[in-house]
Design an enzyme around this catalytic site. Structure first.
Site, short mmCIF file in Angstrom:
data_model
loop_
_atom_site.label_atom_id
_atom_site.label_comp_id
_atom_site.label_asym_id
_atom_site.label_seq_id
_atom_site.Cartn_x
_atom_site.Cartn_y
_atom_site.Cartn_z
N LYS A 22 0.82 -1.21 0.00
CA LYS A 22 0.00 0.00 0.00
C LYS A 22 0.86 1.27 0.00
O LYS A 22 0.63 2.19 -0.79
CB LYS A 22 -0.92 0.01 1.23
CG LYS A 22 -1.68 1.32 1.39
CD LYS A 22 -2.22 1.53 2.77
CE LYS A 22 -2.70 2.96 2.92
NZ LYS A 22 -3.12 3.30 4.28
N ASN A 23 1.85 1.33 0.89
CA ASN A 23 2.63 2.56 1.02
C ASN A 23 3.49 2.82 -0.21
O ASN A 23 3.78 3.98 -0.52
CB ASN A 23 3.50 2.49 2.28
CG ASN A 23 2.66 2.60 3.55
OD1 ASN A 23 1.53 3.08 3.52
ND2 ASN A 23 3.20 2.13 4.67
N ARG A 97 -4.80 10.47 2.94
CA ARG A 97 -3.51 10.98 3.39
C ARG A 97 -2.49 10.99 2.25
O ARG A 97 -1.71 11.93 2.11
CB ARG A 97 -3.00 10.10 4.53
CG ARG A 97 -1.69 10.56 5.13
CD ARG A 97 -1.89 11.73 6.05
NE ARG A 97 -0.63 12.37 6.41
CZ ARG A 97 -0.53 13.47 7.11
NH1 ARG A 97 -1.60 14.08 7.52
NH2 ARG A 97 0.65 13.99 7.40
N ASP A 121 -5.56 8.17 8.95
CA ASP A 121 -5.67 7.52 10.25
C ASP A 121 -5.66 8.53 11.39
O ASP A 121 -4.93 9.51 11.36
CB ASP A 121 -4.50 6.55 10.47
CG ASP A 121 -4.65 5.28 9.65
OD1 ASP A 121 -5.78 4.98 9.27
OD2 ASP A 121 -3.63 4.62 9.41
N ASP A 320 4.24 0.73 11.75
CA ASP A 320 2.98 0.07 11.39
C ASP A 320 2.86 -1.34 11.95
O ASP A 320 1.76 -1.90 11.97
CB ASP A 320 2.82 0.02 9.86
CG ASP A 320 2.48 1.37 9.27
OD1 ASP A 320 2.03 2.25 10.02
OD2 ASP A 320 2.65 1.56 8.05
N MET A 342 7.26 7.13 17.15
CA MET A 342 7.08 8.00 15.99
C MET A 342 5.69 8.63 15.89
O MET A 342 5.51 9.65 15.23
CB MET A 342 7.43 7.24 14.71
CG MET A 342 8.90 6.85 14.65
SD MET A 342 9.34 5.82 13.25
CE MET A 342 9.08 6.93 11.88
#
Length: 435
Positions: A22-23, A97, A121, A320, A342
């Site tokens: 996804k990222n 995002r 998120d 994540d 983070m």
């Protein structure tokens, strides 16, 4: 609001293949705006956030054709810049995002890029300063409309420069790289993010004609070029999914094979799970997790002190996966301190796990101590609401290991990051129904 109903306590068995990352997809898809030539992208995950971005590109005028499952061609030879000022863009862009990474390519190629303040998120503040400070250093003018929460950058011609990023932001680095490839002169980015997905972006841009060196390090050098061409790109498997399936296998004491994981791009992930006592075997490019019928035991540090697992920029552990690791620790033998450095608020889902019987002390918004059950008592079923993508999947894993039937509401959050997750879990024996 969608719902999963999960009957837990079943062992799973078989093979599962991770989706495309996804990222990576969010970066790669934005990069198609840098060229007017055809770009083919393979292994695109069929998930809500990625599909929203594809729809945004289509509204911008990008010609998109689906070739097959996860495979598309993109041609941005007639981009409609007027769409960027439309009410529809302000609404659609706000809900994603990843839309922030449209700005760099638009600025580089067309001299202007706009974006509404993105959502995403609810995991605490996620600053955009790194992105816009980078654009400003490249020569762009910045403006922000507080009433509409609308950002804009404009430049006649970007000029290469040296910059030291204040944080190794993955999306910030990607955005600045995409702006710099068409800038005049040389850009040097120090404290650049160096995640595998960013490396993938840089390699793709180089195949398109960019001149980026230092890929994989935190010092990138970019010699600007006049234009970029087309290419074909295949995305890596999603490392967060891979970690999720490792955790799922351990928590349900199941034998599971995770296929085609691109081992060399997983970094410390396998070893972090091994520190929890989980057997992670490499078989070619697959991961094999045997049944942990006798459980798994957390290692202490070599001086005997309690293990701490914390996130960090690559090559550290991706944030994540911390929620997955926290859930897996609830049934381990031993104790571990989870430190989420983070992002703030990402540990606030632990109250649901405590309701299920987990022994967790939430020290503060960033730290939680987990005392494992060693499978001497199972988690109990309950009703919960998914607060975000990663916490939602963590709660799903907890429910699959729990005794009884659990209900998870707001599963749209999970669908944003995981492709057909209920169907894929049923294929390996999970009792999960989408209501």
């Amino acid at each position: 609001m969608g719902t999963f109903r999960i009957e837990g306590g079943h062992q799973l068995h078989g093979e599962i293949t991770p989706q495309g990352a996804k990222n990576e997809a969010l970066q790669i898809l934005c990069a198609v705006l840098l060229s007017e030539e055809k770009i083919t992208i393979n292994n695109i995950p069929d998930i809500v956030d990625v599909n929203k971005l594809i729809a945004l590109l289509e509204d911008l005028g990008v010609k998109i054709q689906k070739k097959g499952k996860g495979s598309y061609t993109f041609k941005a030879d007639d981009v409609n810049l007027d769409y960027l000022q439309s009410a529809k863009f302000k609404e659609d862009g706000r809900g994603l995002r990843g839309s922030i990474m449209l700005v760099g390519p638009l600025l580089a190629r067309f001299g202007k890029g706009y974006i509404p303040k993105p959502g995403g998120d609810k995991i605490g503040r996620r600053r955009l300063d790194t992105h816009f400070e980078g654009f400003i250093k490249l020569g762009a003018q910045f403006r922000y409309n507080k009433e509409d929460h609308f950002y804009g950058v404009e430049a006649d011609k970007l000029k290469g420069t040296y910059m030291l990023l204040d944080e190794a932001s993955v999306t910030g680095t990607a955005n600045i790289v995409m702006a710099a490839v068409l800038a005049e002169g040389t850009t040097t980015i120090y404290n650049a993010a160096c995640e595998p997905y960013l490396q993938q972006l840089c390699k793709m841009l180089n195949r398109m004609g960019a001149k980026i060196s230092g890929i994989g390090s935190n010092l990138l050098t970019i010699e600007g070029v006049d234009s970029l061409g087309g290419t074909e790109h295949t995305m890596l498997p999603d490392m967060i999914e891979i970690g999720s399936w490792i955790g799922l296998a351990a928590m349900t004491q199941s034998e599971l094979t995770i296929k085609n994981v691109s081992w060399d791009d997983l970094g410390v992930i396998p070893n972090v799970f091994r520190k929890l006592g989980i057997t992670v075997e490499r078989k070619g490019d697959d991961i094999f997790i045997p049944k942990h019928e006798d459980g798994y035991e957390i290692q202490n540090f070599i001086d005997g002190s309690i293990l701490t697992i914390a996130d960090a920029p690559w090559p550290g552990l991706t944030p994540d996966l911390l929620s997955i690791i926290l859930v897996v620790a609830t049934q381990a033998k031993g104790e571990v301190l989870i430190h989420q450095k983070m992002f703030e608020s990402r540990l606030f889902f632990v109250d649901k796990l405590i309701d299920m019987g987990a022994k967790i002390i939430l020290c503060d918004p960033h730290r939680a101590t987990v005392i494992g059950h060693d499978f001497k008592s199972t988690l109990k079923s309950t009703t919960m609401v998914s607060p975000d993508i990663r916490a939602g999947v963590s709660l799903l894993i907890a429910a699959l290991s729990a005794k009884g039937t659990s209900t998870i509401h707001n599963i749209e959050q999970i669908d944003r990051g995981y492709e057909n997750i209920d169907e894929r879990l049923r294929a390996i024996g999970a009792n999960i129904v989408r209501v």
